[in-house]
Design an enzyme around this catalytic site. Structure first.
Site, PDB file in Angstrom:
ATOM      1  CB  CYS A  54      51.664  99.063  37.149  1.00 35.46           C
ATOM      2  SG  CYS A  54      52.210 100.574  36.314  1.00 35.46           S
ATOM      3  CB  CYS A  58      46.160 104.225  35.372  1.00 36.49           C
ATOM      4  SG  CYS A  58      47.780 104.707  34.724  1.00 36.49           S
ATOM      5  CB  CYS A  61      45.099 100.309  35.209  1.00 35.05           C
ATOM      6  SG  CYS A  61      46.160  98.946  34.670  1.00 35.05           S
ATOM      7  CB  CYS A  98      50.439  95.177  20.504  1.00 32.18           C
ATOM      8  SG  CYS A  98      49.869  95.855  18.919  1.00 32.18           S
ATOM      9  CB  CYS A 129      53.057  97.599  18.497  1.00 29.98           C
ATOM     10  SG  CYS A 129      52.401  98.983  19.472  1.00 29.98           S
ATOM     11  CB  CYS A 189      50.318 103.116  18.623  1.00 35.28           C
ATOM     12  SG  CYS A 189      48.736 102.378  19.130  1.00 35.28           S
ATOM     13  NE  ARG A 261      44.789  98.702  16.981  1.00 36.91           N
ATOM     14  CZ  ARG A 261      46.060  99.086  17.141  1.00 36.91           C
ATOM     15  NH1 ARG A 261      46.484  99.561  18.292  1.00 36.91           N
ATOM     16  NH2 ARG A 261      46.904  98.986  16.135  1.00 36.91           N
TER      17      ARG A 261
END
Length: 343
Positions: A54, A58, A61, A98, A129, A189, A261
Site C-alpha cells: 500500500c 499508516c 499497518c 467484508c 461491505c 462503517c 463493533r
C-alpha cells in the site's frame, strides 16, 4: 443526549467519559437495551482481497510499503476464491462479508472484479461491505448499483492526532470519502484505533467526529492496536482494558442506533474484558482467525464465550432494519436500598 441528530460537544462527551465506571456502564446498557436485543451480537467476516504494497504510510499497518514492513504485495484475488470464502463464512453464522484491499484507491481496471465480488456476495444472501480507500464519484455509483451495503473507511483517531499516524492523506480526505459514500445511499462503517500513542482527549474527539457526521455510521468498529513488527508503532504501549471499555460505552451512548463493533485486539482481551465490552454496548464482532493480517479469536473460542454469556449471533433480519424496528424496553430497575453498617 441520546439522539443521533444532536450535535455533540467535546465537553458533553468528556462528561460522559468521566462518569464513575459503574454509572457509565449502567447508562450505556440502558441505551443499548432501548435500541437492541442485549443478548444478540452481529457477526461479520473480513477477507483481505489484496494484501501489502500500500502507498499509504499508516504507522500501525503492516501492509504499508512506506513504513518498513516486509510484507510482500499481492494481486487482487480471484472472484471465485472470494465467494468460496464467503460461503464458508455464511455457513459459520456470519451475516456480513467484508472485503478489504491494501491500496490508496482502486484503479479502474479493478472495478469489474470488485463489482463481481459484491454481486456474488449479495447473491449468497449476505450483506456486503468493502474497504478500498478513497473513491471517485463514478466508483461510488458503480458499487452502489452493484448492491454494496456498507463502505468501511475508518477515521482512525482525532483530527488533531491524525498527522502523527498518517501523512499521505488528511483527516478531511477521510471525511470527504465518508460523505460521498453516504450521499450515494451506501451505509457507512467507520471507527478508529486505540493505543497509537494518542491521549484520552483524542479518543473522545474521535467519537465526537463520528457522532457529528450528517448521519452517524451504521457500524462503528473500535479497534485495540495490535502492534505489528517492522511498523513505527511496533513498540506501542497496550491500552488499559478499563479505558477501552469506557470508549465502547461512550460510543454506545453517543451513537445509540449504531452497531458498535468490538474489532481488532480481541486476541489480547480476556473473556472478562470482552464481556464488559458487550455489557457496555458492543454488539458486533469479526469472526475467523485473521483480520486482514492480524490474528483474531478462532470460531470455537467465540462460540464458547457466547455460550458462557448467553449471547446468540444476530440473524440478518435482526439488524437490517433495526433503526425502525420495535425497541427493546429497558427493565424496570429500582434503586438499591441503603445497607446500614453493622454495629
Amino acid at each position: 443526549m441520546t439522539d443521533q441528530a444532536t450535535s455533540w460537544t467535546r465537553d458533553a462527551a468528556q462528561a460522559l467519559y468521566d462518569l464513575p465506571f459503574m454509572d457509565l456502564l449502567f447508562k450505556a446498557q440502558t441505551v443499548h437495551r432501548a435500541n437492541f436485543d442485549p443478548n444478540k451480537v452481529q457477526m461479520s467476516k473480513l477477507l483481505s482481497i489484496k494484501t501489502g504494497g500500500c502507498a499509504e504510510d499508516c504507522a500501525y499497518c503492516s501492509q504499508s510499503a512506506r513504513n518498513g514492513s516486509k510484507l510482500s504485495a499481492s494481486k487482487l484475488i480471484e472472484v471465485e476464491r472470494v465467494l468460496s470464502e464467503a460461503r464458508k463464512a455464511k455457513d459459520a453464522g456470519a451475516t456480513r462479508y467484508c472485503m478489504g484491499a491494501a491500496w490508496r484507491e482502486p484503479k479502474e481496471r479493478d472495478m469489474d472484479q470488485l463489482i463481481a465480488m459484491v454481486e456474488g456476495v449479495k447473491a449468497l444472501g449476505m450483506e456486503s461491505c468493502m474497504t478500498l480507500g478513497m473513491l471517485e464519484d463514478n466508483q461510488v455509483l458503480r458499487l452502489r448499483d452493484a448492491g454494496l451495503d456498507y463502505y468501511n473507511h475508518n477515521i482512525d483517531t482525532s483530527e488533531r492526532y491524525y498527522p502523527e499516524v498518517i501523512t499521505t492523506r488528511t483527516f478531511a480526505d477521510r471525511i470527504d470519502t465518508l460523505n460521498r459514500v453516504r450521499e450515494a445511499g451506501i451505509k457507512v462503517c467507520s471507527g478508529g484505533i486505540l493505543g497509537m500513542g494518542e491521549e484520552k482527549q483524542d479518543r473522545i474527539d474521535m467519537l465526537v467526529s463520528l457522532a457529528n457526521l450528517d448521519e452517524a455510521p451504521d457500524s462503528v468498529p473500535i479497534n485495540m492496536l495490535m502492534p505489528q513488527a517492522d511498523t513505527p508503532l511496533a513498540d506501542a504501549k497496550p491500552v488499559d482494558p478499563i479505558d477501552f471499555v469506557r470508549i465502547i460505552a461512550v460510543a454506545r451512548i453517543m451513537m445509540p442506533t449504531s452497531h458498535v463493533r468490538l474489532s481488532a485486539g480481541r486476541t489480547d482481551m480476556s473473556d472478562e474484558t470482552q464481556a464488559m465490552c458487550f455489557f457496555a454496548g458492543a454488539n458486533s464482532i469479526f469472526v475467523g482467525d485473521t483480520l486482514l493480517t492480524a490474528d483474531n479469536p478462532e470460531e470455537d473460542n467465540d462460540m464458547a464465550l457466547f455460550a458462557k454469556l448467553g449471547i446468540n449471533p444476530m440473524k440478518a433480519e435482526d439488524h437490517c432494519d433495526h433503526r425502525s424496528a420495535p425497541k427493546v424496553q429497558p427493565p424496570n430497575l429500582k434503586p438499591f436500598a441503603k445497607v446500614e453498617a453493622a454495629e
